[in-house]
Design an enzyme around this catalytic site. Structure first.
Site, short mmCIF file in Angstrom:
data_model
loop_
_atom_site.label_atom_id
_atom_site.label_comp_id
_atom_site.label_asym_id
_atom_site.label_seq_id
_atom_site.Cartn_x
_atom_site.Cartn_y
_atom_site.Cartn_z
N HIS A 151 -6.08 2.71 -4.48
CA HIS A 151 -5.86 3.26 -3.79
C HIS A 151 -6.20 4.58 -2.41
O HIS A 151 -5.93 5.44 -1.63
CB HIS A 151 -4.53 2.68 -2.83
N HIS A 210 3.68 -2.55 3.16
CA HIS A 210 4.12 -1.21 2.60
C HIS A 210 4.79 -1.14 1.91
O HIS A 210 6.50 -1.29 2.15
CB HIS A 210 3.92 -0.14 3.75
N ASP A 231 1.26 -1.46 -0.05
CA ASP A 231 -0.01 -0.36 0.39
C ASP A 231 0.76 0.83 -0.01
O ASP A 231 1.96 1.08 0.03
CB ASP A 231 -0.83 0.05 1.04
N ASP A 232 0.35 2.01 -0.58
CA ASP A 232 0.77 3.67 -0.40
C ASP A 232 1.86 4.09 -0.59
O ASP A 232 2.40 4.74 -1.34
CB ASP A 232 1.43 3.66 1.14
N HIS A 272 -5.27 9.62 0.48
CA HIS A 272 -5.09 9.08 1.17
C HIS A 272 -5.57 9.70 2.45
O HIS A 272 -4.61 9.55 3.20
CB HIS A 272 -3.98 8.13 1.82
#
Length: 258
Positions: free
Chosen positions: A126, A221, A75-76, A130
């Site tokens: 995502h 991540h 993620d991210d 965010h």
């Protein structure tokens, strides 16, 4: 597993039962307070535990698979400092993964997104920002975020992304409503590493590796050196465990792109 609408229906029955009992007798105020607190706690936990599928159905694993597959997800990203290191490790171990990409990061680092695709990995949405307040967004604002990120990713890769991971893994009725409009699959996890916390590499690995089994989806991540170190150790354990990391769409047997 507990579901939002089931809990709400049960809560209404209990609440009206308390009111009816109070009409004919005496119900202490603390009992009403306790009832409300229990409802709030259950709803809060359900919102933060994507594995519960409390508000909406997320795909968190595939324990029915006949193959020795797991899926490592990130993620991210993309992150210019750490995503290249992650890609290098994955290539070295002949592993495939899925990257849930923040739209604004993709805007700044389109070449990294292209490299992820060129290496045979899958990408997912995502959100665009965010934002810490994402879980408080209206369904219209969530839809706008997803569409904006989708548009950026399509411009970079030519692909219409259909996988989505909610920021922080938080779900709620607005996200459910938004996904019904956009048609994205909500993707969760069965192994949460907590690699963005202050936990040591050793403790993070102990959260992942014990009881790791085929069908698991691992959350990492691509945003820190600690996560890269954890990934390296995780990849080294897969062969002894006779496991192979594949993209999440392959594990779940779904289409990642429209």
């Amino acid at each position: 597993m507990l579901k939002f609408y089931t809990i709400n229906a049960l809560a209404l029955v209990i609440f009206f039962g308390l009111l009816l009992t109070g009409f004919f007798g005496d119900v202490p105020v603390w009992l009403y307070v306790l009832f409300v607190i229990i409802w709030i706690v259950i709803t809060a936990i359900g919102s933060f535990q994507i594995k519960w599928n409390y508000h909406l159905e997320s795909l968190n694993h595939n324990y029915k698979t006949s193959k020795n597959y797991i899926s490592i997800t990130f993620d991210d990203g993309p992150n210019p400092d750490y995503t290249p290191k992650v890609l290098s490790l994955l290539k070295e171990h002949n592993a495939k993964a899925t990257f849930f990409i923040i739209g604004k990061n993709a805007e700044h680092h389109p070449d990294l997104v292209r490299e992820i695709i060129a290496d045979g990995h899958t990408i997912g949405n995502h959100s665009f920002s965010h934002a810490n307040t994402f879980s408080f967004f209206s369904s219209e604002k969530i839809i706008a975020e997803l569409k904006k990120s989708d548009s950026i990713l399509k411009e970079i890769t030519g692909k219409e992304v259909k996988l989505f991971r909610p920021p922080f893994g938080v779900t709620n009725p607005n996200i459910k409503k938004a996904l019904k409009k956009t048609g994205h699959h909500s993707i969760g996890w069965s192994k949460r590493s907590l690699d963005t916390t202050n936990l040591s590499e050793e403790k993070i690995l102990k959260r992942i590796i014990p009881n790791l089994r085929k069908g698991d989806i691992v959350l990492l991540h691509d945003s820190s050196s600690k996560s890269v170190a954890v990934l390296e150790q995780l990849l080294l354990t897969l062969t002894p465990h006779e496991l192979q990391s594949v993209s999440v769409d392959r594990l779940l047997e779904i289409e990642p792109y429209a």
